[in-house]
Design a protein around this motif. Structure first.
Motif, PDB file in Angstrom:
ATOM      1  N   GLU A   1       0.822  -1.205   0.000  1.00  0.00           N
ATOM      2  CA  GLU A   1       0.000   0.000   0.000  1.00  0.00           C
ATOM      3  C   GLU A   1       0.860   1.260   0.000  1.00  0.00           C
ATOM      4  O   GLU A   1       0.555   2.243  -0.692  1.00  0.00           O
ATOM      5  CB  GLU A   1      -0.911   0.000   1.227  1.00  0.00           C
ATOM      6  N   SER A   2       1.927   1.243   0.767  1.00  0.00           N
ATOM      7  CA  SER A   2       2.814   2.414   0.839  1.00  0.00           C
ATOM      8  C   SER A   2       3.442   2.700  -0.520  1.00  0.00           C
ATOM      9  O   SER A   2       3.586   3.858  -0.927  1.00  0.00           O
ATOM     10  CB  SER A   2       3.903   2.192   1.890  1.00  0.00           C
ATOM     11  N   ALA A   3       3.814   1.633  -1.215  1.00  0.00           N
ATOM     12  CA  ALA A   3       4.394   1.803  -2.551  1.00  0.00           C
ATOM     13  C   ALA A   3       3.363   2.394  -3.508  1.00  0.00           C
ATOM     14  O   ALA A   3       3.701   3.202  -4.380  1.00  0.00           O
ATOM     15  CB  ALA A   3       4.896   0.456  -3.072  1.00  0.00           C
ATOM     16  N   ALA A   4       2.104   2.003  -3.330  1.00  0.00           N
ATOM     17  CA  ALA A   4       1.049   2.497  -4.215  1.00  0.00           C
ATOM     18  C   ALA A   4       0.744   3.967  -3.975  1.00  0.00           C
ATOM     19  O   ALA A   4       0.680   4.768  -4.923  1.00  0.00           O
ATOM     20  CB  ALA A   4      -0.218   1.662  -4.032  1.00  0.00           C
ATOM     21  N   VAL A   5       0.582   4.357  -2.708  1.00  0.00           N
ATOM     22  CA  VAL A   5       0.221   5.751  -2.423  1.00  0.00           C
ATOM     23  C   VAL A   5       1.353   6.693  -2.824  1.00  0.00           C
ATOM     24  O   VAL A   5       1.115   7.859  -3.166  1.00  0.00           O
ATOM     25  CB  VAL A   5      -0.165   5.931  -0.938  1.00  0.00           C
ATOM     26  N   LYS A   6       2.568   6.182  -2.843  1.00  0.00           N
ATOM     27  CA  LYS A   6       3.701   7.004  -3.288  1.00  0.00           C
ATOM     28  C   LYS A   6       3.523   7.418  -4.754  1.00  0.00           C
ATOM     29  O   LYS A   6       3.945   8.504  -5.156  1.00  0.00           O
ATOM     30  CB  LYS A   6       5.017   6.250  -3.109  1.00  0.00           C
TER      31      LYS A   6
END
Length: 410
Positions: A37-42
């Motif tokens: 998820e963190s990679a996506a929101v970045k």
């Protein structure tokens, strides 16, 4: 052309607008905190920065906690620029309270009425105004499996029927693999039940129960069979299931400790973070057979009420940036979901995403998720009933009575 201006051009923003947007500050509340998820929101943050905006990240672990913080800040007079909700009725009370800005200007400019599927439009367009920007389409009932585990159990093909599904679980159990990786949390138990209601009960029964609140449908033999099938799954989960996080259950499939997980396509981000490839180390199928129903869910961002021109400018830039084709592909590749629009270049997306995009072209397979059809309160009551049924010796008949009573009152 600079790297920033090239990316801005890709999301439909003129390079010449960048200086004017350089101070467009946006605080964004969201609950994407796992690795995938963190990679996506970045990707969303990077696209917004490339468009000239200043991104202020406010991550809050857990959807309920993030939504509560967003609402508390709105009511308290210190709102964020944008806040995440699910594609549902979760934010409709906030709309009714006159506490959100609409993004009609962006929606009309980008022809959202033509572009977006009906279940998404029905969730974000309220009383003729667009109050949320959708960023993805999640399907919460994908079946994810470990290809090595399937091979070990001698499962040659993906199940095409419910009977084949249970037969596969039996083979996994016989091979010494945890058949079903399940996080024993109420929302995960409800998600699993919804999957069986759609795939075992069928889309018409699903809609009679969730959309029509048809007590006779709940009291039918077909619905009781769904409850029995759901409880049958209890024999395929491991003793450590209770309280497990969804991504920890996904890790069991990634490692081959478990054979299969029923979970939304956000799970794919965990496989990707583990450097696994769809079709190679893991497989995916959205249901049983080529015409299986496809439950539509997802995430949106809403825009708290403000009259500050700079904040409104930031809100519109977020809406424009989030829905651009380039951002949609980049974000959803990392998130595991599929784009809200079918006019994107899917060639860079994996086989699971491409399968999802293909389904989205067939409206006859679309099913709104329960939160699009019922109030948050009724959803919560039904979740409690399903959890009690799963975790106790309660009979299917008693569960039927509880659900029939709940939908009658809801």
């Amino acid at each position: 052309m600079t790297k920033m201006s090239a990316r801005a051009a890709a999301i439909g923003l003129s390079f010449f607008t960048l200086p004017a947007l350089a101070q467009t500050r946006a605080e964004v509340i969201h609950w994407w905190t796992s690795g995938g998820e963190s990679a996506a929101v970045k990707e969303l943050a990077d696209a917004y920065k490339a468009a000239g905006g200043t991104w202020v990240d406010s991550a809050v672990a857990g959807g309920e906690a993030a939504r509560a913080q967003a609402i508390n800040r709105i009511v308290g007079g210190t709102p964020s620029t944008a806040a995440q909700f699910n594609t549902s009725k979760q934010f409709h009370d906030v709309i009714d309270g006159g506490l959100l800005n609409n993004v009609d200007e962006v929606a009309k400019k980008n022809d959202w009425d033509r572009l977006l599927p009906a279940p998404i439009l029905n969730a974000i367009k309220v009383k003729g105004h667009y109050y949320a920007v959708p960023v993805n389409i999640h399907m919460p009932a994908w079946f994810w499996y470990s290809k090595p585990a399937f091979a070990k159990a001698g499962i040659a093909a993906e199940p095409k029927t419910a009977d084949e599904f249970f037969a596969a679980l039996d083979k996994l159990k016989a091979a010494g693999v945890v058949p079903l990786a399940l996080g024993g949390q109420p929302w995960q138990e409800k998600l699993t039940f919804d999957a069986l209601l759609a795939h075992v009960g069928g889309p018409q029964l699903y809609l009679k129960v969730y959309r029509d609140r048809d007590a006779k449908a709940v009291q039918s033999t077909e619905f009781k069979n769904v409850l029995v099938a759901f409880k049958r799954l209890k024999g395929y989960v491991d003793p450590g299931s209770a309280g497990r996080n969804w991504n920890d259950a996904t890790s069991m499939v990634i490692s081959g400790k478990a054979g299969l997980q029923i979970m939304g396509d956000w799970a794919k981000g965990e496989f990707q973070a583990a450097k696994q490839t769809a079709g190679k180390e893991f497989g995916c199928f959205p249901g049983f057979g080529v015409k299986s129903p496809y439950i539509i869910a997802g995430d949106v961002f809403v825009f708290p009420k403000t009259t500050d021109p700079a904040a409104i400018k930031a809100q519109h830039l977020l809406a424009q940036t989030f829905t651009s084709p380039a951002t949609q592909v980049a974000f959803n590749n990392k998130k595991g979901s599929i784009p809200i629009r079918t006019d994107v270049d899917a060639s860079k997306m994996d086989i699971c995403a491409q399968a999802g995009l293909q389904v989205m072209k067939d409206a006859s397979r679309h099913l709104p998720n329960p939160e699009m059809l019922m109030s948050p309160d009724l959803n919560g009551v039904l979740q409690d009933i399903v959890t009690k049924y799963w975790n106790t010796a309660q009979s299917a008949d008693d569960a039927v009575k509880a659900i029939a009573s709940a939908i009658k009152g809801g």
